[in-house]
Write a protein that holds these residues in place. Structure first.
Motif: not given
Length: 226
Positions: A63-67, A99-101, A35-37
């Protein structure tokens, strides 16, 4: 992580479950639509059932790049959330908070600096995200577990960089003992940045060992799960 929050305090969305992979009797991976997070590897999201006011923090495993988004969950039998998550099926919807942290890699990674990742149990989640997001990392990963049933997708990691430390089972492919025993036997040397994630007792003990071994406090980063 053990903080329970009300889902309406910050921005939330409903995400469909795409897949659930069971790793052993109590631990599983939930894959959700992204969902575009947007997130940084090492951050966590609060996740909970769509019909509940409660959520729980889980470090992002993907990962940051996974769909998609993935979280690694261990069922706590008397917990609010994990037993409910274990009963979910693909197609069900979960609440996901933004997302946080701040448990993250440096903006610029020093090529001369080695990264030492030390995890206990499901505390391996952010390191999986680090390594999958940045395949060229110069890292070593110590994973403290009780036995080989807790080798959570260990074949993903470079076997020369991944060391499972089993405290209750001897195995040909693991170090028998806790991560603290390993660090005392093989002290940290050189230009190393350390990341610790897992239970508080492991983190406190490892922190003390690293300080004695001369690792500067500014090069020790910790994320406490419980």
């Amino acid at each position: 992580m053990n903080n329970v929050s009300e889902a309406n305090k910050i921005s939330t969305k409903l995400h469909e479950i795409l897949e659930i992979r069971h790793l052993n009797d109590s631990t599983f991976i939930i894959r959700l639509e992204r969902n575009d997070v947007e997130f940084k590897a090492g951050q966590h999201i609060n996740v909970g059932p769509a019909n509940s006011i409660h959520t729980r923090e889980y470090s992002i495993y993907s990962s940051e790049n996974d769909p998609y988004l993935e979280i690694l969950v261990k069922e706590i039998t008397d917990g609010f959330i994990s037993p409910v998550l274990k009963k979910q099926k693909p197609g069900n919807m979960l609440i996901v908070e933004e997302p946080v942290g701040y448990f993250s890699l440096p903006p610029k990674i020093d090529a001369e600096e080695k990264l030492l990742f030390i995890a206990s149990g499901t505390g391996i989640s952010p390191f999986h995200s680090f390594i999958k997001s940045y395949p060229g990392l110069n890292y070593q990963l110590l994973h403290g577990i009780r036995n080989t049933t807790e080798l959570y997708e260990a074949d993903f990691y470079d076997p020369k960089r991944y060391i499972a430390c089993t405290s209750r089972q001897k195995s040909d492919n693991t170090y028998f003992g806790r991560v603290t025993n390993y660090l005392e036997e093989y002290p940290v040397k050189g230009n190393v940045r350390c990341y610790l994630c897992g239970n508080s007792s492991m983190i406190h003990d490892v922190y003390d060992i690293l300080e004695v071994q001369g690792v500067p406090t500014e090069k020790i980063h910790a994320e406490v799960y419980f």
